[in-house]
Structures are given as structure tokens and as C-alpha cells.
Design a protein around this motif. Structure first.
Motif, PDB file in Angstrom:
ATOM      1  N   VAL A   1       0.812  -1.215   0.000  1.00 54.71           N
ATOM      2  CA  VAL A   1       0.000   0.000   0.000  1.00 54.71           C
ATOM      3  C   VAL A   1       0.851   1.273   0.000  1.00 54.71           C
ATOM      4  O   VAL A   1       0.554   2.229  -0.734  1.00 54.71           O
ATOM      5  CB  VAL A   1      -0.954   0.000   1.221  1.00 54.71           C
ATOM      6  N   LEU A   2       1.902   1.300   0.815  1.00 60.05           N
ATOM      7  CA  LEU A   2       2.660   2.530   1.006  1.00 60.05           C
ATOM      8  C   LEU A   2       3.338   3.018  -0.268  1.00 60.05           C
ATOM      9  O   LEU A   2       3.334   4.216  -0.569  1.00 60.05           O
ATOM     10  CB  LEU A   2       3.717   2.332   2.099  1.00 60.05           C
ATOM     11  N   GLY A   3       3.943   2.097  -1.017  1.00 59.25           N
ATOM     12  CA  GLY A   3       4.655   2.488  -2.233  1.00 59.25           C
ATOM     13  C   GLY A   3       3.762   3.201  -3.230  1.00 59.25           C
ATOM     14  O   GLY A   3       4.057   4.332  -3.650  1.00 59.25           O
ATOM     15  N   PRO A   4       2.639   2.581  -3.637  1.00 56.73           N
ATOM     16  CA  PRO A   4       1.737   3.259  -4.581  1.00 56.73           C
ATOM     17  C   PRO A   4       1.213   4.592  -4.056  1.00 56.73           C
ATOM     18  O   PRO A   4       1.099   5.559  -4.821  1.00 56.73           O
ATOM     19  CB  PRO A   4       0.595   2.247  -4.761  1.00 56.73           C
ATOM     20  N   TYR A   5       0.913   4.648  -2.745  1.00 57.65           N
ATOM     21  CA  TYR A   5       0.400   5.907  -2.174  1.00 57.65           C
ATOM     22  C   TYR A   5       1.452   7.005  -2.251  1.00 57.65           C
ATOM     23  O   TYR A   5       1.148   8.152  -2.629  1.00 57.65           O
ATOM     24  CB  TYR A   5      -0.026   5.671  -0.728  1.00 57.65           C
ATOM     25  N   THR A   6       2.691   6.688  -1.922  1.00 54.16           N
ATOM     26  CA  THR A   6       3.752   7.692  -1.952  1.00 54.16           C
ATOM     27  C   THR A   6       4.052   8.141  -3.379  1.00 54.16           C
ATOM     28  O   THR A   6       4.280   9.334  -3.638  1.00 54.16           O
ATOM     29  CB  THR A   6       5.026   7.122  -1.301  1.00 54.16           C
ATOM     30  N   ILE A   7       4.056   7.214  -4.312  1.00 54.66           N
ATOM     31  CA  ILE A   7       4.252   7.586  -5.723  1.00 54.66           C
ATOM     32  C   ILE A   7       3.133   8.515  -6.175  1.00 54.66           C
ATOM     33  O   ILE A   7       3.357   9.478  -6.919  1.00 54.66           O
ATOM     34  CB  ILE A   7       4.308   6.320  -6.602  1.00 54.66           C
ATOM     35  N   GLY A   8       1.908   8.267  -5.702  1.00 56.28           N
ATOM     36  CA  GLY A   8       0.796   9.149  -6.027  1.00 56.28           C
ATOM     37  C   GLY A   8       1.000  10.550  -5.481  1.00 56.28           C
ATOM     38  O   GLY A   8       0.680  11.544  -6.152  1.00 56.28           O
ATOM     39  N   LEU A   9       1.530  10.659  -4.254  1.00 60.48           N
ATOM     40  CA  LEU A   9       1.818  11.984  -3.686  1.00 60.48           C
ATOM     41  C   LEU A   9       2.865  12.724  -4.511  1.00 60.48           C
ATOM     42  O   LEU A   9       2.742  13.937  -4.759  1.00 60.48           O
ATOM     43  CB  LEU A   9       2.317  11.836  -2.247  1.00 60.48           C
ATOM     44  N   LEU A  10       3.904  11.994  -4.932  1.00 62.66           N
ATOM     45  CA  LEU A  10       4.944  12.623  -5.740  1.00 62.66           C
ATOM     46  C   LEU A  10       4.393  13.092  -7.082  1.00 62.66           C
ATOM     47  O   LEU A  10       4.750  14.172  -7.586  1.00 62.66           O
ATOM     48  CB  LEU A  10       6.093  11.634  -5.970  1.00 62.66           C
ATOM     49  N   GLN A  11       3.511  12.304  -7.667  1.00 66.85           N
ATOM     50  CA  GLN A  11       2.955  12.659  -8.976  1.00 66.85           C
ATOM     51  C   GLN A  11       1.994  13.835  -8.874  1.00 66.85           C
ATOM     52  O   GLN A  11       1.905  14.669  -9.781  1.00 66.85           O
ATOM     53  CB  GLN A  11       2.242  11.426  -9.558  1.00 66.85           C
ATOM     54  N   ASP A  12       1.290  13.935  -7.748  1.00 70.77           N
ATOM     55  CA  ASP A  12       0.265  14.959  -7.600  1.00 70.77           C
ATOM     56  C   ASP A  12       0.817  16.281  -7.077  1.00 70.77           C
ATOM     57  O   ASP A  12       0.150  17.309  -7.176  1.00 70.77           O
ATOM     58  CB  ASP A  12      -0.829  14.448  -6.661  1.00 70.77           C
ATOM     59  N   GLY A  13       2.017  16.277  -6.515  1.00 66.28           N
ATOM     60  CA  GLY A  13       2.570  17.484  -5.909  1.00 66.28           C
ATOM     61  C   GLY A  13       3.584  18.178  -6.785  1.00 66.28           C
ATOM     62  O   GLY A  13       3.849  17.767  -7.918  1.00 66.28           O
ATOM     63  N   PRO A  14       4.218  19.215  -6.237  1.00 61.30           N
ATOM     64  CA  PRO A  14       5.194  20.010  -6.997  1.00 61.30           C
ATOM     65  C   PRO A  14       6.587  19.390  -6.954  1.00 61.30           C
ATOM     66  O   PRO A  14       7.581  20.099  -6.808  1.00 61.30           O
ATOM     67  CB  PRO A  14       5.153  21.356  -6.278  1.00 61.30           C
TER      68      PRO A  14
END
Length: 705
Positions: free
Chosen positions: A66-79
Motif C-alpha cells: 500500500v505505502l509504495g503506490p500511495y507515496t508515488i501518487g503523492l509525488l505525482q500529484d505534488g510540486p
């Protein structure tokens, strides 16, 4: 107002760019920590069965997915467009697809492989989008990012193939079908002038390697099996030829030759055992040579029972690796991956040195604590973890390297797996937990659990039933192995339900009533209670008949209470019988606070006329009669003989899934016996005079059943 203002301030700071940066840093480091735990826990869970450890492994595995996909999503959605953060994303992607030691948590996850692979593909696309929109010109980082991304693509493809090979809807079914068809005619391949010799494996052409090459061929008439005789240019390597090749290697010592032969045999037996997971017919069952293989091959004339058990242990270790990790017969020993990891190691080291250089590209989002650039040091830590885990040796010892060399008949040298085979022999006893679960009904029937954790976890932790209190595990000793297998050899491979042991001790006429009960579960519990009563007041020594009888009796009771699906009959029926006996004990033994008083009350119960006796009453009668067996040494001997014979009688089962499931929870002694009997061609227990069996015994003739 103060609390509201504080909450508002916290929410604003949490959603700010700096707050999101802190979240990403924490999640990235935590994901790396979870990766380390997965790498180290994966191979260790087959040596531990404690409930908390299993729950911890499950929690780690769940967070890992769970953590990996969630963190990649944060990186993709942020600056986060700087190369530093893109590098983090590629490392997280690599983490998701590169953990070899724990591919799936349970066998049920295998059939969900398509869902898992779709998630990996989406992450690969997201990270590629980040790479395309990244900012920065650090050449070292650019090379590392692309190598990690390409490696993730390759490992995802590899994971897809391996999970497909393990799936019952994919490669497992296909390759096991080849083995099943071959074993239907294997006995016909033996030349007439060759007499099967289980000690040298001459005349035993069990498949060792090559079934993958013919798995795609269509079956041929009239039986519509794979036509091995008609296939030109395709020949499977068989175990007899492998043994001959091992014996021809002058570089190996006598001990190394025997160990290499055992590893090869275990690998071949592992391929035969996979058929049971698919429900295929066992073509060699019922052949005389099949039973001889165990009686005179695995168990030699010298009575090497421990060696036979070790071969089964290694075989089940192969099965565990195949089901729960990414080590399988296709990717084994693939040296290209080692070269690839060398390239990755060099690249990571280059990146670390680049991060320390004066040309290091500073992120636009800097975060400093006491003058230190946190983002910079998070990058260093991540790259160091990748480097360290890339350099660590695998956790499967040398078994797979040895198998790879035997696949290709590669000449052993001082640096190959076979030349370092001594590590396999040293670690043989560490493959499994080697412990008996224990349960004793009379001391623990009044156990009550509040089941707080199951309530708080919303059912993630199974509730403990009334009276279900596991005792301290007892380590499996060579004495128990020899006692069980020696009885099997002496009976010439005929399973007995305990009556033969009573007859050998001249006690069958006295105790025959206790062997003709409605079900095998009745018999287990009655004899368990009787054994406990017979042993009350007598300390259990560390070795000897007393210890063997006590250990096996409590282990069978443990299976009734905790693993009913491994026993004859429906598991739910067994569970209900156990629950009913617990309630009966609470009603009948009210006011008895000690085990001795409970034993005395059970023996004093008046038995009703007819056949309406309860299990507790029958156990009390049996215990009283067993106390009359004197001297005590004779009593312990008859009980040890009975349980050693009876547990082997209980072992055959068609429920292969429960055995595969328990491989990931420390393993069970019953699973080892089940596998051993499978290779002896004994798939179901024979019919007995009590009417609880079926006419399922494998006949001793020379045609497959």
C-alpha cells in the motif's frame, strides 16, 4: 477557539508544500524500512508459527503493498519535479517489484496476480510520467533513474511469469499435467532387463527437468496424454541419470555426493508433489516399486529414518519457495540477473558519490534541520539501502544453485554451488520450525479468552474459541522421527490404526473397544484423554517412550483444536465435536480444580448402558484401564507404539491446500508425513473395522490406480 485555531493551523501546515514534503520524506523512508523487513521476514516465516509473528508478517506485507503506490501518487500529484524526487519514485517502484523473499502472503493471493500486475503497470506509467516531466541535469541521477525504471519493467515481467507458473490456472496446471501424464507411463519406460533399485534410483525415471519444454504440446490419442514417445528432439532429464552424473564428479567428497543426490531427489519429488495441488491422478500409486522407493530407498536397509525425513524437508522447502517467493524452476540460477545487479550496484554507488560531489543538483524544495539538507540525506539513505540489499546474498542457501547446475550438467568447480554443498547439509534442520503444537484437554478445557484483539481488529485476528489454549511447542526430535517411520517400515508400508500396536503388546483384546468408535475424531480424543489419565502423577522425562507418547497425543489433540482440516472428516464437523466436548467437560468436571481430581472423577463416572457413552466417559474408562497396565515401562511403550502408528494412519488426505497453506506458518509434522506417504503411493487411509474409513487403501499390485 484555541483548539479550533490549532487544528486549522495544523491542517494548513500539513497541506502546505513543506508539509507535503515532510510526509513524502517520512513515507519514503518508511517504505524502505518495510522493504528491509519483507526481505528478512519472507524466508523466516516458514520457521515460525507464533500467532503474533504471523500477524506482524501480514501487517508488514499489507503496508508494503500500500505505502509504495500511495507515496508515488503523492509525488505525482505534488510540486515534486526535481530529479531527486523522481529518483525517489523509481526507488519506490523498484522496491515494489523486487522483493524475492515474499512474493505473496498466502496461496489465495496467487490467483489475484492479474490485479497485482495491473497495479504495477499503472505505477510504471506514473513514474514514467514523472521522469518525462523531471527537472535537473545531474547525469549520474539521470542514468540511475532510467536504469531503475528499466529494471522495474523487467522485474515486473519476470514477476508476471513466475506468478503465472505458480497459478493453478496457469503454469502450475500445465507443467503438473505433463508430469502427471508422464508418471502414468513411467513404469513402462524401464527396460525389461533393469530391476528397479531404490537405493541407486536405477529404474526410477522420475522427471528432474524438461517438462517445461513439452508443456505446450497437445495430447495424443488414444489416451490423450502428452505423447512422450512420439516427441522427437525432446527428452526430460530423469533422477536416475542425475544421480549417475553426480557420482561421476571426482571433485566431490563422499558426503557431498550424498547431499547433492538428496537435493536432486528432493527437487524431483517436489515436482511430483505439485500434482496434488492440482488434483491430478497419481499414476504411480499402487506400484510395488513406488512403495519400495520409500521403504528401501528413502528409508534404507540401515534404517536411516532421519535422512528420509530430511529429504522430505528439503522437498517441502522447494515447494515453499515455489509458492511463496519468486524462486522457481525457470528463473533459478539465472546469471544474467547477477550481472544486472552488478550494473545496478555500480550505478547506485555512482549516484551516491554524485550526491556528495560539488556538482550535486540542489532541489528547489529544500528542508534543513540544524543546517543539514534533509532531502539530500534521505536520498543518500535510500541509495545506501538499495546498494546494501543488492549486495546481500539470497536467503535460499545453495539449493537452487545446485539445481541449476544439475539442470545443465555444468561441471562443478570450487566456486559453484555443488562444491559448496556442505551449507545445505548444515542448514537442513533450519528449513522448518521443527516443532509440535501441543494441546491438553483436561488442564485447558476451562480456558476462556476475552477476545479483545479480534474485536479491536474487526476480525483481522481470529477469535479464540472456548477451551482453545495452545500449549508450549515441543521440538521435534530424531527419536520421534525414528519411532514413527520405523513402525511404517516394519509393517511393510501397511497403515495401521493402532490395533496392530496393541496386538504386538498383547493388549488388543483388552482395548479393542477403544479402536471401534464412530469417527477418527472420537478415537483421537478418547485416547488423548485416556493417555492423560494414565500419565497423571508421572513426570515426563526428556526422552523415551513416555515422552514420545505424551508428545504425539498432545499433537493430535492440537490438530483437532487448531488444524482440523488436516484430519479425516470435514473440518467443521471436527471443530463442532471439539466444542461440544469442551462444554461437556465444563459441566461434568465442575468443582475439580486440579488435573488429578479431574482424572479421578472421569474414572469414577458410571457408564450408561448401550452405546450412548460420551467421549469424556469413554476417555475415563480407557484411562482407568491403562493405569492397570504394569509395569509403567510397558504402559509407556504401548502408548508410544499406539500413537506412532495412529498418527501415520491419520496422515493421508486429499486436502492439499491446507498443507500448502501451513507451509507459510512454520510447517506441520503431519504435512511431512503426508508428503512421505504420497511418494509411497499411499493417498488415502485403508478401510478399518470401525466403519469410519473407506475402501481407499492403495492396493499392492503392479498397475497404477
Amino acid at each position: 477557539m484555541g483548539i479550533r485555531n490549532s487544528t486549522t493551523t495544523f491542517a494548513q501546515s500539513w497541506s502546505s508544500t513543506q508539509g507535503r514534503l515532510v510526509r513524502v520524506e517520512v513515507l519514503v523512508l518508511f517504505s524502505a524500512l518495510i522493504w528491509i523487513l519483507v526481505q528478512f521476514l519472507g524466508s523466516r516465516r516458514r520457521r515460525h508459527s507464533h500467532g503474533f509473528f504471523r500477524f506482524f508478517v501480514w501487517a508488514v506485507y499489507t503496508l508494503f503493498t500500500v505505502l509504495g503506490p500511495y507515496t508515488i501518487g503523492l509525488l505525482q500529484d505534488g510540486p515534486f519535479r526535481d530529479q531527486t524526487f523522481v529518483l525517489w519514485a523509481t526507488i519506490l517502484l523498484l522496491i515494489q517489484v523486487s522483493a524475492d523473499s515474499l512474493s505473496v502472503y498466502s496461496i489465495h493471493d496467487i490467483e489475484q496476480r492479474k490485479k497485482m500486475l495491473v497495479q504495477h503497470v499503472l505505477q510504471i506509467i506514473l513514474v514514467l510520467w514523472l521522469i518525462g516531466n523531471s527537472k535537473g541535469h545531474n547525469t549520474s541521477y539521470t542514468a540511475t533513474i532510467w536504469i531503475f525504471w528499466i529494471q522495474s519493467v523487467i522485474l515486473t515481467y519476470r514477476k508476471s511469469g513466475i506468478l503465472s507458473n505458480v497459478s493453478k490456472k496457469g503454469g502450475l496446471l500445465k507443467q503438473s499435467k505433463v508430469v502427471a501424464d508422464y508418471m502414468m507411463i513411467e513404469h513402462e519406460q524401464i527396460p525389461e532387463d533393469v530391476t528397479p533399485n531404490p537405493e541407486t534410483m536405477e529404474g526410477y525415471e522420475y522427471i528432474f527437468h524438461g517438462e517445461e519444454e513439452v508443456a505446450s504440446l497437445l495430447p495424443t490419442a488414444p489416451e490423450y496424454r502428452v505423447g512422450f514417445r512420439q516427441v522427437t528432439g525432446t527428452k526430460c532429464t530423469t533422477i536416475d541419470s542425475v544421480w549417475r552424473w553426480i557420482e561421476s564428479q571426482s571433485i566431490l567428497t563422499k558426503e557431498d555426493v550424498e547431499t547433492a543426490k538428496d537435493v536432486a531427489l528432493s527437487f524431483s519429488l517436489f515436482k511430483l508433489l505439485k500434482r496434488r495441488l492440482c488434483g491430478y491422478r497419481i499414476g504411480e500409486a499402487g506400484l510395488t516399486k513406488t512403495l519400495d522407493f520409500v521403504l528401501h530407498g528413502l528409508i534404507s536397509e540401515e534404517g536411516n529414518y532421519v535422512r528420509a525425513f530430511r529429504v522430505i524437508e528439503i522437498e517441502l522447502a522447494f515447494l515453499y519457495d515455489f509458492l511463496y517467493t519468486r524462486f522457481d524452476t525457470v528463473s533459478v540460477g539465472y546469471y544474467g540477473w547477477r550481472i544486472y545487479y552488478l550494473v545496478v550496484t555500480v550505478t547506485v554507488w555512482n549516484s551516491i558519490s554524485g550526491a556528495f560531489s560539488r556538482h550535486y543538483h540542489r532541489s528547489n524544495l529544500e528542508q534543513r534541520v540544524h543546517g543539514n539538507d534533509v532531502t539530500h540525506w534521505v536520498t543518500i539513505v535510500l541509495l545506501t539501502i538499495v546498494l546494501a540489499l543488492s549486495l546481500l546474498p539470497d536467503t535460499t542457501d545453495r539449493r537452487w544453485d545446485i539445481v541449476y547446475e544439475l539442470h545443465s550438467y555444468k561441471q562443478p568447480t570450487w566456486g559453484t554451488g555443488i562444491s559448496n554443498i556442505s551449507s545445505v547439509n548444515r542448514k537442513a534442520k533450519n528449513f522448518w520450525q521443527r516443532a509440535f503444537g501441543q494441546y491438553s484437554l483436561l488442564p485447558d478445557f476451562d480456558y476462556h479468552s476475552w477476545n479483545v484483539l479480534p474485536l479491536l481488529s474487526l476480525g483481522l485476528v481470529d477469535a479464540t474459541r472456548e477451551g482453545q489454549k495452545a500449549g508450549k511447542k515441543i521440538m521435534l526430535t530424531d527419536e520421534v522421527i525414528e519411532r514413527v517411520l520405523s513402525g511404517f517400515k516394519k509393517s511393510n508400508g501397511q497403515l495401521q490404526d493402532g490395533q496392530s500396536a496393541l496386538a504386538r503388546n498383547q493388549l488388543l483384546s483388552q482395548f479393542s473397544w477403544a479402536c471401534t468408535l464412530p469417527t477418527h475424531i472420537h478415537k483421537i480424543l478418547v485416547w488423548h484423554i485416556g493417555t492423560a489419565i494414565a500419565m497423571d502423577g508421572h513426570p515426563v522425562p526428556p526422552t523415551g517412550d513416555h515422552r514420545v507418547a505424551k508428545t504425539l497425543s498432545d499433537y493430535c489433540a492440537y490438530l483437532v483444536a487448531f488444524v482440523p482440516d488436516m484430519l479425516p472428516g470435514h473440518g467443521y464437523d471436527t471443530q463442532r465435536i471439539f466444542d461440544a466436548v469442551v462444554m461437556e467437560a465444563r459441566k461434568s468436571l465442575t468443582g475439580c480444580d486440579t488435573v488429578s481430581s479431574r482424572c479421578e472423577k472421569l474414572m469414577a463416572m458410571v457408564l450408561p448402558s448401550g452405546s450412548s457413552c460420551r467421549i469424556l466417559q469413554l476417555g475415563g474408562r480407557l484411562g482407568g484401564e491403562l493405569r492397570g497396565v504394569v509395569p509403567e515401562a510397558r504402559r509407556w511403550k504401548v502408548l508410544a507404539d499406539f500413537w506412532a502408528e495412529f498418527i501415520l494412519f491419520l496422515a493421508p488426505s486429499s486436502n492439499a491446500d491446507i498443507h500448502a497453506e501451513k507451509l507459510a506458518a512454520g510447517g506441520e509434522f503431519m504435512t511431512h508425513l503426508w508428503a512421505l506417504l504420497t511418494h509411497a503411493g499411499i493417498l488415502e487411509r485403508p478401510s478399518t473395522t470401525d466403519g469410519v474409513g473407506g475402501n481407499n487403501g492403495a492396493p499392492a499390485h503392479d498397475s497404477p490406480v
